[in-house]
Motif scaffolding. Structure first.
Motif, PDB file in Angstrom:
ATOM      1  N   LEU A   1      65.976 -43.831  24.465  1.00  0.00           N
ATOM      2  CA  LEU A   1      64.707 -43.608  25.140  1.00  0.00           C
ATOM      3  C   LEU A   1      64.542 -44.590  26.292  1.00  0.00           C
TER       4      LEU A   1
ATOM      5  N   PRO B   1      58.429 -33.954  28.940  1.00  0.00           N
ATOM      6  CA  PRO B   1      58.176 -33.577  30.341  1.00  0.00           C
ATOM      7  C   PRO B   1      57.251 -32.366  30.449  1.00  0.00           C
ATOM      8  N   MET B   2      57.476 -31.372  29.601  1.00  0.00           N
ATOM      9  CA  MET B   2      56.661 -30.159  29.645  1.00  0.00           C
ATOM     10  C   MET B   2      55.212 -30.450  29.276  1.00  0.00           C
TER      11      MET B   2
ATOM     12  N   GLY C   1      67.381 -43.760  29.044  1.00  0.00           N
ATOM     13  CA  GLY C   1      67.363 -42.436  29.647  1.00  0.00           C
ATOM     14  C   GLY C   1      68.696 -41.718  29.538  1.00  0.00           C
ATOM     15  N   HIS C   2      69.659 -42.322  28.954  1.00  0.00           N
ATOM     16  CA  HIS C   2      70.891 -41.597  28.629  1.00  0.00           C
ATOM     17  C   HIS C   2      71.302 -41.971  27.209  1.00  0.00           C
ATOM     18  N   VAL C   3      72.144 -41.140  26.651  1.00  0.00           N
ATOM     19  CA  VAL C   3      72.436 -41.314  25.236  1.00  0.00           C
ATOM     20  C   VAL C   3      73.176 -42.611  24.962  1.00  0.00           C
TER      21      VAL C   3
ATOM     22  N   ARG D   1      62.009 -38.049  17.605  1.00  0.00           N
ATOM     23  CA  ARG D   1      63.161 -37.294  18.037  1.00  0.00           C
ATOM     24  C   ARG D   1      62.793 -35.841  18.278  1.00  0.00           C
TER      25      ARG D   1
ATOM     26  N   ARG E   1      57.825 -35.054  11.112  1.00  0.00           N
ATOM     27  CA  ARG E   1      58.910 -34.993  10.131  1.00  0.00           C
ATOM     28  C   ARG E   1      58.553 -35.916   8.968  1.00  0.00           C
TER      29      ARG E   1
ATOM     30  N   ALA F   1      60.498 -35.785  21.443  1.00  0.00           N
ATOM     31  CA  ALA F   1      61.044 -36.281  22.707  1.00  0.00           C
ATOM     32  C   ALA F   1      61.365 -35.188  23.733  1.00  0.00           C
ATOM     33  N   PRO F   2      62.090 -34.143  23.325  1.00  0.00           N
ATOM     34  CA  PRO F   2      62.489 -33.174  24.354  1.00  0.00           C
ATOM     35  C   PRO F   2      61.320 -32.484  25.038  1.00  0.00           C
ATOM     36  N   TRP F   3      60.178 -32.446  24.412  1.00  0.00           N
ATOM     37  CA  TRP F   3      59.064 -31.681  24.972  1.00  0.00           C
ATOM     38  C   TRP F   3      58.200 -32.515  25.903  1.00  0.00           C
TER      39      TRP F   3
END
Lengths: 546, 335
Positions: free
Chosen positions: A71, A333-334, A74-76, A326, A353, A329-331
């Motif tokens: 996080l 920006p939207m 910004g990259h894995v 986790r 979770r 996280a992906p949501w």
């Protein structure tokens, strides 16, 4: 002997420090004490040691996604696994290591990724110990006896012995393993490695008989399952062992057999006292450790962590924050685009979770069987039949089974809780009959086992099979009145503990006293003479379900 | 650091296990091998050795499911080229305690975090397509993963409906499971799903045991010299497997053998028809491996124990063990 065991411990650790990977590691069976600290200090001074808790998660063990770093950067970013940095893993309280962690550690060991594992076994009970699959891969078993001598760390003077070729050493060690009834082929390999390392320790490049002897002394004693027959021993081997391992005398083509006799003596001298006793009881020290791993109930309060699941926070469960982040996280920006006025993380209920934990809550059927003379005369055979019926039922519902037999003056735990029914059957059919009826002792040991297993998360049910003619009191005295009174005392104790129970009367004529006993235990009572298969199963099902 | 696996041909004894593995390599449709046995008997070694032994497959470069033809690649896959390449048959280890995400695949966290894109990251099942999925200590696997595997192994397709993803891809793989029955038993449903089941014991013969120790030690002390010797033998087995694969469709199956199959399964009372089908397929694979043209009773009777022993209605109290029961019945039926 005790001084020698300390010296062997010191030697084993020194060897382990030289080649932790080739030797796998060691099990150190000692309670936490200054002596253990001294042993460990001896060891850790030479090598980097890191602790590996038995609750280690997969991410920590194998390496995985490092969420915090990911996080931030910004990259894995992946975190490194436990063994990515070369170190020896020290497992404290290794007796609590469950089979699945053991399997993972075995996998790492087999793949050559582990750099040695030292398992600190603090088990007290016989079935509290390092999982066998893991112990099998670790060369040494260090369990020094008695008081620690002052000069324990100084090696015993060691003559070099005669030179031995690798091929000879291979044959000697393999034959020796067979003679001690060690079936795993890892043992001779570990012994061979030990011999090599021992030679290196003494600055030799070739093996000598001293190396081979030391290797056998360090690797074999705790694995032995039988006493080797010596060549001059003409007595036939005990039948229970002979079908497992062919007696090596028959193997005419194997030379060097006599060479191993000296080694046999060396190993025999170090055999733990309990081994031979255990062997007498039909090899109970092996193959009886079915701890029933695998069947677990998932709960959300306690136990070992499991992968988390989506769910709703309802006050009874705990949130798995990392997994929730986790999922969310992906949501981000939207969601931020939708609600630009909000700052920080936007977490929706669907992201939640929940933590789940595995908890053993299997059922355990404790059979306490009257094997006294009077029972043997009456219906021991039928009782065995009834148990088999129940066993088939237990098998269907994946229950654990334990078997206690009481006869003579005391009760004996024939089979600790296991799910291997084949074994139960075998133990059951081999159960001898005869002697007095120490009913109270039988009940008491069933109660103790029930209590113990409850502590481990099992839900026990006691099934007592007896003809009710109790004639041995708890203290072993032959006194009918006292015996009956004691039995009732224990029965009431069982009732107080709330353990479910069932009394099966196997006397020729149903006994009034047993019905009372059943009532005292607050358990079901059935008389075998009038019970058919259906009724027995029905009664047990009711007892289990109720 | 990973070591090269111990060569398959260097494994001493354990012929049943080796044969079963070779047969599934010839005909993946047989449906997997279950290896149950004591510790230290070379179960894990044999499965890992299989990876090196198996002939390579042709797959589309960049395809996450190792598809052979471009049109077989799933539509969600990116970076799929039209190029083909030879790659070793995938043998995927399913570690105990693997999460559902790792097994079925999940949202690609990397892309989700960095670019805010929703993309599917294939899991172990995708990687195992057209290859082997190896589960060590299969009897200790978590129940919900077992259910999932069962489902996929039967349908040959992995369907993921989670985290806003709706993805499906082919997942045809051969399950190879190993375990120690003393540490827990396997649920009968999963048991039936394995085509063949083999019980291994540590060798009882001292000379054989010494040979095992010698080879293993030679392997560990001088790996390259050891591999040189056995690579040739491995290659021989590989050639035989390839030849058998070619010969497999042409094996003649007389009606009498079909009748034998059915009779055998009826006599044993095995549930369902999976027993017959596996028995037939395995026997044909054996015939092909032995370069026979016609399926005979001898093939059948040699295969029956490993193909049927785990399908019997389990009688946990039967001392003799199911293998003995199968052998006895085979003798009676095919007498």
């Amino acid at each position: 002997m005790s001084a020698e065991s300390w010296q062997n411990a010191a030697l084993a650790l020194r060897l382990l420090a030289l080649d932790p990977q080739g030797l796998g590691g060691a099990v150190i069976k000692m309670r936490a004490s200054p002596a253990r600290d001294a042993v460990l200090a001896q060891f850790s001074s030479t090598e980097r040691v890191r602790k590996l808790p038995t609750t280690i998660s997969d991410e920590q063990l194998f390496g995985g996604l490092d969420l915090a770093a990911t996080l931030a950067a910004g990259h894995v970013t992946t975190s490194s696994g436990f063994f990515d940095t070369s170190c020896i893993a020290l497992i404290p309280m290794a007796e609590r290591c469950d089979e699945s962690l053991a399997a993972k550690l075995c996998h790492l060991t087999d793949a050559g990724q582990s750099d040695g594992i030292v398992a600190l076994d603090e088990g007290i009970e016989r079935n509290e110990r390092v999982p066998d699959s893991l112990a099998d891969r670790l060369a040494f078993h260090i369990a020094p006896e008695g008081r620690m001598p002052d000069n324990w760390a100084t090696p015993a003077s060691n003559s070099d012995g005669v030179s031995v070729s690798i091929a000879e050493a291979q044959i000697q060690l393999t034959v020796l393993a067979v003679r001690f009834g060690i079936s795993s082929l890892r043992a001779p390999l570990l012994a061979l490695n030990t011999a090599r390392v021992h030679a290196r320790l003494h600055g030799r490049s070739d093996l000598t008989s001293a190396d081979v002897e030391t290797a056998a002394k360090l690797v074999y004693p705790h694995r032995a399952t039988q006493m080797p027959e010596t060549d001059d021993d003409t007595a036939p081997p005990p039948p229970s062992e002979s079908d497992d391992t062919p007696s090596p005398q028959n193997e005419g083509e194997v030379e060097n057999l006599t060479d191993t006799d000296m080694l046999v003596d060396a190993v025999t001298a170090l055999l733990p006292d309990g081994v031979l006793k255990g062997l007498a009881a039909a090899g109970t020290n092996r193959r009886s450790n079915g701890n029933g791993a695998g069947q677990k109930r998932t709960s959300n309060r306690r136990g070992r962590p499991l992968p988390s699941r989506p769910g709703r926070l309802d006050g009874t469960s705990r949130i798995d924050l990392i997994a929730t982040l986790r999922a969310a996280a992906p949501w981000q920006p939207m969601r931020q685009a939708q609600q630009p006025e909000r700052t920080g993380l936007l977490i929706r209920p669907s992201d939640i979770r929940l933590k789940r934990y595995a908890q053993h809550s299997d059922r355990l059927l404790i059979f306490s069987v009257d094997a006294s003379g009077s029972a043997a005369v009456s219906r021991l055979g039928e009782a065995k039949g009834a148990i088999e019926l129940l066993l088939a039922d237990a098998y269907a519902s994946r229950d654990h089974v334990a078997l206690i037999a009481f006869r003579g003056t005391e009760a004996e735990l024939l089979l600790p809780p296991t799910r291997s029914l084949v074994q139960t059957k075998r133990r059951l059919s081999a159960m001898p009959g005869g002697g007095g009826t120490p009913l109270a002792a039988g009940l008491q040991s069933a109660m103790e086992l029930a209590e113990q297993s409850q502590g481990r998360g099992l839900s026990p049910t006691i099934v007592v099979l007896t003809d009710g003619r109790a004639n041995i009191a708890l203290d072993g005295a032959a006194n009918r009145t006292q015996a009956a009174a004691d039995a009732h005392t224990v029965a009431r104790a069982i009732r107080v503990r709330g353990t479910k129970s069932l009394v099966i009367d196997m006397s020729n004529r149903p006994q009034r006293a047993l019905e009372d006993l059943g009532r005292a235990m607050d358990g079901a009572y059935i008389a075998l003479p009038r019970a058919d298969a259906q009724r027995v199963t029905g009664a047990v099902t009711a007892a289990l379900g109720g | 650091m990973t070591k090269r696996p111990f060569p398959f041909s260097a494994i001493v004894g354990q012929d049943d296990m080796k044969r079963a593995m070779i047969l599934t390599a010839i005909d993946p449709g047989i449906g997997g091998v279950l290896v149950f046995g004591d510790r230290g008997t070379g179960k894990s070694t044999a499965v890992r050795a299989l990876a090196a032994l198996l002939p390579p497959i042709t797959a589309i470069v960049g395809c996450p499911v190792n598809a052979e033809q471009h049109e077989d690649c799933p539509d969600w896959a990116e970076n799929v080229t039209r190029k083909k390449q030879k790659c070793p048959t995938p043998v995927i280890d399913l570690p105990l305690g693997a999460t559902e995400d790792r097994v079925v695949g999940a949202l690609d966290i990397e892309r989700a975090l960095t670019r805010g894109e929703k993309a599917f990251e294939p899991g172990l099942l995708a990687r195992a397509n057209r290859g082997y999925l190896y589960i060590d200590e299969v009897n200790l696997l978590e129940d919900h993963i077992v259910d999932l595997l069962l489902d996929v192994a039967q349908s040959g397709e992995n369907v993921v409906e989670r985290e806003g993803l709706s993805i499906r891809h082919p997942a045809r793989f051969v399950l190879v499971g190993s375990g120690n029955p003393e540490e827990g038993e396997l649920r009968p449903q999963l048991l039936d799903r394995f085509g063949l089941s083999v019980e291994v014991r540590s060798p009882q013969d001292v000379a054989q045991r010494i040979e095992v120790i010698k080879r293993r030690d030679a392997f560990e002390t001088d790996t390259s010299a050891f591999l040189e010797v056995y690579d040739k033998q491995d290659a021989k087995i590989r050639r035989a497997i390839l030849a058998a694969r070619k010969a497999l469709p042409n094996i003649e199956t007389p009606d009498a053998i079909l009748a034998d199959c059915a009779e055998l399964c009826i006599a044993l009372g095995s549930d369902g028809l999976r027993g017959e089908l596996t028995l037939l397929r395995t026997a044909r694979a054996l015939a092909a491996y032995e370069k026979a043209k016609v399926l005979t009773r001898s093939h059948l009777s040699r295969i029956a124990p490993i193909a049927l022993s785990h399908r019997l209605r389990r009688d946990p109290l039967d001392e003799a063990g199911s293998t003995t029961r199968v052998t006895r019945t085979v003798e009676a039926v095919l007498a």
